[in-house]
Design an enzyme around this catalytic site. Structure first.
Site, mmCIF file in Angstrom:
data_model
loop_
_atom_site.group_PDB
_atom_site.id
_atom_site.type_symbol
_atom_site.label_atom_id
_atom_site.label_comp_id
_atom_site.label_asym_id
_atom_site.label_seq_id
_atom_site.Cartn_x
_atom_site.Cartn_y
_atom_site.Cartn_z
ATOM 1 C CG ASP A 267 1.525 161.745 9.227
ATOM 2 O OD1 ASP A 267 0.851 160.829 9.733
ATOM 3 O OD2 ASP A 267 1.023 162.710 8.613
ATOM 4 C CE LYS B 269 0.450 161.100 5.201
ATOM 5 N NZ LYS B 269 -0.553 161.748 6.035
#
Length: 299
Positions: free
Chosen positions: A143, A16
């Site tokens: 996340d 990410k």
């Protein structure tokens, strides 16, 4: 059918990248509200699930030793939390091929946990929009929800609100100086008190108008450049080498934007094309052979 179910299943946990990260403020419960444009890279850890009666995890790959104790791994945490919510959950043994740096601001552990949830969903016939999956993702880590879908989005709140975005394929170089940075240390260095806002209420309501579908990389870079990563300053105070990484990326030919991802220490630069990105990565590898460097794309 049973033979097919017993076959090993596999998923990638894509890195990410936070193209922007704005800290709105700190809640009274101590959690921080953020807004972040998130994209995903073409580098990833690889997770395999072999169905069986016992839940387990074995780490392999070049960065396996950095994973720490199995009991602390987010893959196992996510599996335990899902088993609490899904009666008679089928499990098995996970094998993690670890290639992404840890504590690096690119959600490696979160991506692994999200991949584990996708594998368990596949094994147990759960839809990916099952609310139990999303509840477990958020309980595992801030996340993990965004990594569950692994698609570009505007992430807000503490990671629970995701607005899909249409990003072009963005040539990039990602660099990590192999120095871990703990997220909690960076937020502590930001120094917000419980209940303190960093962004005014009017700014929160107004927000940023992100480019629409079909916009070019150049269009996106123009808008992204007007934003920032609010954690870059505190992270750099903790690990000054982050500033060196950003400077090295910004100095490469063709770099349009250089910035830190997440809470660091991984940084990235965006380029017009993959050839420029590849040459930039080669130059950084030559000058800094001890750094982790990846040339690829974000999408």
């Amino acid at each position: 059918m049973q033979a097919l179910i017993e076959q090993a299943l596999s998923e990638d946990g894509r890195a990410k990248v936070n193209l922007t990260l704005r800290v709105i403020g700190r809640r009274t419960d101590g959690y921080h509200d953020i807004e972040s444009v998130v994209a995903f890279a073409d580098c990833a850890d690889h997770l395999t699930l072999t169905p069986g009666p016992e839940l387990g995890l074995v780490a392999t790959g070049p960065l396996a030793e950095a994973c720490g104790a199995t009991s602390d791994n987010l893959v196992i945490k996510a599996a335990h939390l899902l088993r609490e919510r899904v009666p008679d959950l089928k499990v098995g043994s996970f094998t993690l091929d670890k290639v992404l740096p840890v504590a690096a601001g690119i959600g490696g552990g979160s991506a692994d946990a999200a991949a584990a949830l996708r594998l368990l969903a596949q094994l147990n016939g759960l839809a990916l929009d099952d609310q139990r999956l999303h509840a477990v993702a958020l309980a595992t880590g801030a996340d993990v929800p965004v990594c569950l879908a692994s698609r570009p989005c505007d992430m807000t709140g503490v990671g629970e609100s995701l607005l899909p975005l249409s990003l072009p394929i963005m040539p990039c170089v990602m660099v990590n100086p192999r120095v871990p940075v703990a997220t909690k240390d960076v937020f502590n260095a930001l120094g917000l008190r419980n209940g303190q806002l960093l962004v005014g209420a009017t700014d929160v309501l107004r927000g940023t108008a992100w480019p629409q579908a079909g916009a070019s990389v150049e269009d996106w870079v123009e808008v992204l450049a007007a934003s920032s990563n609010d954690l870059e300053g505190p992270a750099t105070r903790i690990q000054p080498i982050i500033g060196e990484v950003i400077s090295a990326l910004a100095a490469t030919n063709g770099a349009w934007l250089a910035r830190m991802s997440g809470s660091g220490a991984t940084c990235f630069a965006l380029y017009e094309n993959t050839a420029d990105a590849g040459r930039a990565a080669d130059a950084i590898r030559r000058d800094h052979p001890e750094w982790w460097v990846h040339a690829g794309t974000l999408s």
